[in-house]
Design an enzyme around this catalytic site. Structure first.
Site, short mmCIF file in Angstrom:
data_model
loop_
_atom_site.label_atom_id
_atom_site.label_comp_id
_atom_site.label_asym_id
_atom_site.label_seq_id
_atom_site.Cartn_x
_atom_site.Cartn_y
_atom_site.Cartn_z
CG ASP A 215 -1.88 1.00 1.16
OD1 ASP A 215 -2.11 1.75 0.24
OD2 ASP A 215 -2.65 1.11 2.19
CG ASP B 286 -2.89 3.94 -3.66
OD1 ASP B 286 -3.73 3.13 -3.94
OD2 ASP B 286 -3.16 4.80 -2.74
CD GLU B 287 -5.46 -0.91 -2.24
OE1 GLU B 287 -5.28 -1.86 -1.28
OE2 GLU B 287 -6.45 -0.35 -2.25
#
Length: 412
Positions: A12, A108-109
């Site tokens: 993350d 973003d993860e």
């Protein structure tokens, strides 16, 4: 490999948009910055903010004017979607250099399955290596959760930010999770939390130990799934091919001011419908259900959906369905936000339209064309002519927005 022996990472990225801006412009490091929409309008809501801003009481979804009040020195930046997409792709390229079993789930993860790697019994060392490379090569901080399944890995990555590495084992749940409020559990929102509270479920431990029959009666399959998650049960594999599955295409907007005029609200729905139709066209997709999202001036949310028999992709039909859903739900209260989404989407070429008494005449008109195609194929071969050739669409600005999962196109 036995699923009990799986080693799953959840990576993350920390304050991703803000961190990308700080990496791009080092003069912003150490400063309170936030990414927001147009600060001159109320729709200027913070998308994300740096940890320096958070230390001043600023948080994501806060309005621009409130952020300025809490932190007068805050630096507001407009979103740079292309910059974030480039950084995201670079981040996932680094993850794939360790294993092909990487599943992006948002810009973003993502998850990694490192079970088959020779870790010499120490997954933390690998996580540190990944985290250090992301800093060294991209100047981007991250938190990594390590666990035997996706749910626990996702939960672990949230436990320490920024730059955290957390190991979470199933046997540790009673001690580390069960005393937490149920709303802090991944997958439980405000609405579900309220339904659980009606059953006397206030903590994750309550959810883990309640009789499943009660949950199934009240929440159906979702309740049973949440009970499994609370007990650390999650058999979902890390699936690199999931990037090919677009499940919905939608668009929403916060209005400049609270609106009660039906004509103006219809205009907003039309504008949203146009954007959704344009994005569906750009991706050659169609769906079979439509959803309307309403947020009133008191921040109360309503969602309504409708499933139709045949595929939806045209602006006119999207608008009519969305407008009807809205007016069947709206009670005249002032509206702050509206959203329109087409769900259950798939490639247009994969749909088989169902005949009904309302559309059989349209198909009957096509019968002579179908016969002509068959005759030409019989004479010149099956490949000589095809009906409904599927062309690859060129991505447009409409199909590349920041808050959907359109970024996943970069991974296909």
């Amino acid at each position: 490999m036995n699923r009990k022996n799986r080693i799953i990472f959840h990576i993350d990225m920390n304050s991703f948009y803000a961190s990308v801006e700080q990496a791009y412009d080092p003069s912003l490091k150490g400063k309170a910055i936030a990414i927001a929409g147009n600060p001159k309008e109320r729709r200027g809501i913070l998308v994300t903010c740096s940890y320096e801003a958070r230390a001043k009481g600023v948080y994501t979804t806060m309005s621009v004017w409130e952020a300025k009040r809490k932190c007068p020195e805050i630096i507001l930046l407009p979103p740079n979607f292309e910059r974030y997409r480039i950084a995201s792709k670079a981040m996932f390229d680094i993850l794939r250099s360790y294993t092909p079993l990487v599943e992006p789930v948002s810009i973003d993860e993502g998850y990694m399955d490192v079970s088959e790697m020779n870790l010499s019994g120490n997954a933390v060392n690998l996580a540190e290596s990944i985290q250090n490379r992301l800093i060294r090569e991209l100047d981007l901080p991250s938190s990594i959760g390590i666990a035997p399944n996706k749910f626990l890995a996702k939960t672990a990555s949230n436990m320490k930010k920024p730059m955290g590495i957390t190991v979470l084992r199933k046997r540790e749940l009673p001690e580390r999770l069960w005393n937490l409020p149920v709303i802090e559990m991944h997958g439980v929102g405000e609405s579900t939390s309220n339904k659980l509270a009606e059953l006397g479920i206030k903590t994750i431990g309550d959810l883990a130990t309640i009789q499943t029959g009660v949950l199934k009666e009240r929440l159906g399959k979702i309740g049973l799934r949440l009970s499994e998650r609370a007990n650390g049960i999650d058999d979902r594999p890390v699936d690199p091919t999931s990037v090919f599955d677009t499940k919905s295409v939608g668009n929403s907007t916060t209005l400049p001011y609270d609106e009660t005029d039906p004509t103006e609200l219809n205009k907003v729905i039309l504008k949203l419908s146009k954007k959704v139709a344009s994005r569906l066209e750009a991706k050659n997709l169609a769906g079979q259900s439509i959803n309307i999202h309403i947020r009133d001036a008191d921040w109360k949310n309503k969602t309504r959906s409708k499933t139709v028999q045949n595929r939806i992709f045209e602006e006119r039909e999207i608008y009519q369905l969305a407008k009807d859903l809205f007016h069947s739900t709206w009670n005249g209260e002032a509206i702050r936000l509206l959203g329109v989404t087409v769900n259950n989407v798939q490639d247009k070429g994969d749909y088989v339209e169902q005949l009904s008494i309302f559309n059989f005449e349209e198909h009957a008109k096509e019968e002579p064309i179908l016969k002509l195609v068959e005759q030409l194929q019989d004479k010149f071969g099956k490949e000589a002519i095809k009906r409904g050739i599927k062309l690859k669409k060129n991505p447009s600005l409409e199909s590349k927005t920041s808050f959907s999962k359109d970024f996943l196109d970069d991974h296909k």
